[in-house]
Design a protein around this motif. Structure first.
Motif, PDB file in Angstrom:
ATOM      1  N   ASN A 212       0.831  -1.203   0.000  1.00 46.17           N
ATOM      2  CA  ASN A 212       0.000   0.000   0.000  1.00 46.17           C
ATOM      3  C   ASN A 212       0.871   1.260   0.000  1.00 46.17           C
ATOM      4  O   ASN A 212       1.581   1.538   0.961  1.00 46.17           O
ATOM      5  N   PRO A 213       0.807   2.065  -1.072  1.00 45.89           N
ATOM      6  CA  PRO A 213       1.664   3.255  -1.151  1.00 45.89           C
ATOM      7  C   PRO A 213       1.253   4.374  -0.205  1.00 45.89           C
ATOM      8  O   PRO A 213       2.028   5.309   0.034  1.00 45.89           O
ATOM      9  N   ASP A 214       0.041   4.285   0.331  1.00 42.71           N
ATOM     10  CA  ASP A 214      -0.457   5.334   1.225  1.00 42.71           C
ATOM     11  C   ASP A 214      -0.162   5.043   2.694  1.00 42.71           C
ATOM     12  O   ASP A 214      -0.469   5.864   3.563  1.00 42.71           O
ATOM     13  N   PHE A 217       4.288   1.996   7.206  1.00 43.40           N
ATOM     14  CA  PHE A 217       4.395   0.853   8.107  1.00 43.40           C
ATOM     15  C   PHE A 217       5.650   0.926   8.986  1.00 43.40           C
ATOM     16  O   PHE A 217       6.673   1.481   8.593  1.00 43.40           O
ATOM     17  N   THR A 218       5.532   0.330  10.174  1.00 48.29           N
ATOM     18  CA  THR A 218       6.711  -0.053  10.959  1.00 48.29           C
ATOM     19  C   THR A 218       6.668  -1.570  11.016  1.00 48.29           C
ATOM     20  O   THR A 218       5.748  -2.150  11.605  1.00 48.29           O
ATOM     21  N   VAL A 219       7.646  -2.216  10.385  1.00 44.95           N
ATOM     22  CA  VAL A 219       7.629  -3.671  10.209  1.00 44.95           C
ATOM     23  C   VAL A 219       8.877  -4.284  10.838  1.00 44.95           C
ATOM     24  O   VAL A 219       9.991  -3.767  10.685  1.00 44.95           O
ATOM     25  N   PHE A 220       8.679  -5.397  11.532  1.00 51.26           N
ATOM     26  CA  PHE A 220       9.788  -6.184  12.067  1.00 51.26           C
ATOM     27  C   PHE A 220       9.881  -7.458  11.223  1.00 51.26           C
ATOM     28  O   PHE A 220       8.936  -8.248  11.191  1.00 51.26           O
ATOM     29  N   ALA A 221      11.006  -7.615  10.523  1.00 50.29           N
ATOM     30  CA  ALA A 221      11.128  -8.671   9.522  1.00 50.29           C
ATOM     31  C   ALA A 221      12.091  -9.761   9.974  1.00 50.29           C
ATOM     32  O   ALA A 221      13.301  -9.530  10.068  1.00 50.29           O
ATOM     33  N   VAL A 264      -0.518   2.539  11.088  1.00 49.84           N
ATOM     34  CA  VAL A 264       0.188   2.517   9.803  1.00 49.84           C
ATOM     35  C   VAL A 264       0.302   3.908   9.202  1.00 49.84           C
ATOM     36  O   VAL A 264       0.572   4.067   8.012  1.00 49.84           O
ATOM     37  N   SER A 265       0.108   4.932  10.036  1.00 51.24           N
ATOM     38  CA  SER A 265       0.235   6.307   9.550  1.00 51.24           C
ATOM     39  C   SER A 265       1.554   6.933   9.976  1.00 51.24           C
ATOM     40  O   SER A 265       1.848   8.069   9.614  1.00 51.24           O
ATOM     41  N   ALA A 266       2.342   6.199  10.758  1.00 49.52           N
ATOM     42  CA  ALA A 266       3.582   6.768  11.272  1.00 49.52           C
ATOM     43  C   ALA A 266       4.666   5.705  11.364  1.00 49.52           C
ATOM     44  O   ALA A 266       4.687   4.910  12.302  1.00 49.52           O
ATOM     45  N   ASP A 267       5.552   5.682  10.352  1.00 47.63           N
ATOM     46  CA  ASP A 267       6.672   4.753  10.414  1.00 47.63           C
ATOM     47  C   ASP A 267       7.692   5.253  11.433  1.00 47.63           C
ATOM     48  O   ASP A 267       7.840   6.451  11.648  1.00 47.63           O
ATOM     49  N   LYS A 268       8.396   4.337  12.070  1.00 46.01           N
ATOM     50  CA  LYS A 268       9.279   4.711  13.173  1.00 46.01           C
ATOM     51  C   LYS A 268      10.704   4.171  12.986  1.00 46.01           C
ATOM     52  O   LYS A 268      10.907   2.971  12.814  1.00 46.01           O
ATOM     53  N   GLY A 319       7.396   2.769   4.442  1.00 48.86           N
ATOM     54  CA  GLY A 319       7.604   2.431   5.847  1.00 48.86           C
ATOM     55  C   GLY A 319       9.046   2.131   6.190  1.00 48.86           C
ATOM     56  O   GLY A 319       9.943   2.224   5.352  1.00 48.86           O
ATOM     57  N   ILE A 320       9.239   1.773   7.449  1.00 46.19           N
ATOM     58  CA  ILE A 320      10.558   1.418   7.975  1.00 46.19           C
ATOM     59  C   ILE A 320      10.546  -0.056   8.359  1.00 46.19           C
ATOM     60  O   ILE A 320       9.626  -0.527   9.027  1.00 46.19           O
ATOM     61  N   VAL A 321      11.575  -0.779   7.956  1.00 43.18           N
ATOM     62  CA  VAL A 321      11.710  -2.201   8.276  1.00 43.18           C
ATOM     63  C   VAL A 321      12.901  -2.389   9.200  1.00 43.18           C
ATOM     64  O   VAL A 321      13.984  -1.848   8.952  1.00 43.18           O
TER      65      VAL A 321
END
Length: 332
Positions: A212-214, A217-221, A264-268, A319-321
């Motif tokens: 989703n381009p909008d 995300f803050t994702v833990f991979a 999902v509105s604020a990547d960290k 987002g940030i991974v």
């Protein structure tokens, strides 16, 4: 005698003048700042950066004036040897990175013009030579660019300014899924690291959602090894990514959603994260440990021990991974 005396005087005057002019010329030369590339060459704390610049093909660029800015200057955020070591890299192991990725990573640390340290403030943005925007964060009265602490500012060079940072900054140029695919297809590391995660995302049908381009995300991979260890804990043998399909689609979906913050509105970046519990896109929470040396541990409700960040602060287009060494399990 008088003629001989005058001759000696002339020779002495000539030698003295030559020495003075030589010293003045040498002094003037020493006062000229080095180029940005010279700073890396002359300082042993940047030996890995020096080798990376040569391997990545940007050493010559940073040895000359910037043709893309009227000032002729660059601003470079320079990772130390210790910063590269956080990723298990030194001048002898840079070969685990694909050359294109290494070049783009270096350009992500460069911007046009001369950005002085005293002009940088919390919330400011800076566009890198890669075209990706970076942001500045103030945490506990210390300044960060993305998740990297600025250790020193305003090292003068004849073609710009160098600021020293404690972590290598990474941007993929793709979204969360594309970034995982890049790792899977060896477009970043020579040996893929997120093959199991990519397979799990495809298996659960979450590709579109995480593309989703909008979103921000803050994702833990989890790494491949993290999934292999999970299989072992479940009494299964995961020798290849397709083995993840031994688990039900419902279970794998619940596990994957437990790796994404609900907001999902604020990547960290790590510099913006604090200890505590956070809701996920699943039906559980994950807990972050104390912020220590630029990193935080992270655990799911179903984990016996917390996971560590292996590669933090990877910037994607949505987002940030943060790559981690353990799968985050919900309460099951």
């Amino acid at each position: 005698m008088n003629t001989q005396y005058k001759t000696y005087n002339f020779i002495f005057f000539f030698i003295l003048t030559t020495v003075i002019l030589s010293c003045e010329t040498e002094s003037a030369y020493e006062d000229v700042p080095p180029t940005i590339a010279n700073i890396a060459v002359s300082n042993p704390a940047f030996s890995t950066l020096e080798e990376a610049a040569i391997t990545g093909g940007v050493a010559v660029t940073l040895s000359n004036p910037n043709p893309n800015d009227s000032s002729g200057d660059y601003t470079v955020f320079a990772p130390t040897n210790d910063a590269f070591a956080r990723l298990g890299l030194d001048e002898n192991t840079l070969g685990v990175l694909q050359k294109d990725f290494l070049t783009n990573t270096l350009l992500y640390h460069v911007s046009n013009g001369n950005l002085a340290g005293n002009t940088i403030s919390e919330g400011d943005m800076s566009i890198s030579a890669l075209g990706v925007t970076r942001r500045f964060v103030n945490r506990d009265n210390e300044l960060f660019i993305n998740g990297s602490k600025i250790l020193a500012t305003d090292v003068d060079a004849i073609n710009g300014t160098v600021h020293v940072i404690d972590k290598v900054m990474i941007a993929t140029g793709g979204n969360v899924v594309e970034s995982a695919l890049a790792l899977n297809d060896a477009a970043v590391f020579v040996n893929p690291e997120l093959s199991f995660l990519v397979e799990a995302v495809v298996y659960t049908g979450l590709v579109d959602a995480l593309s989703n381009p909008d979103a921000n995300f803050t994702v833990f991979a989890p790494t491949d090894q993290a999934f292999i260890d999970l299989g072992t804990a479940l009494g299964l043998t995961f020798t290849e990514p397709a083995n993840i399909r031994q688990l039900s689609q419902e279970l794998v979906t619940a596990v994957l959603l437990n790796h994404v913050f609900a907001d999902v509105s604020a990547d960290k970046f790590t510099s913006e994260l604090s200890a505590g519990s956070f809701e996920t896109l699943g039906e559980d929470t994950i807990t972050l440990g104390m912020y220590t040396n630029g990193l935080l541990s992270v655990s799911g409700s179903g984990n016996m021990s917390p996971a560590n960040m292996v590669i933090p602060d990877v910037q994607t287009t949505n987002g940030i991974v943060h790559v981690i060494d353990q799968v985050l399990l919900p309460n099951m």
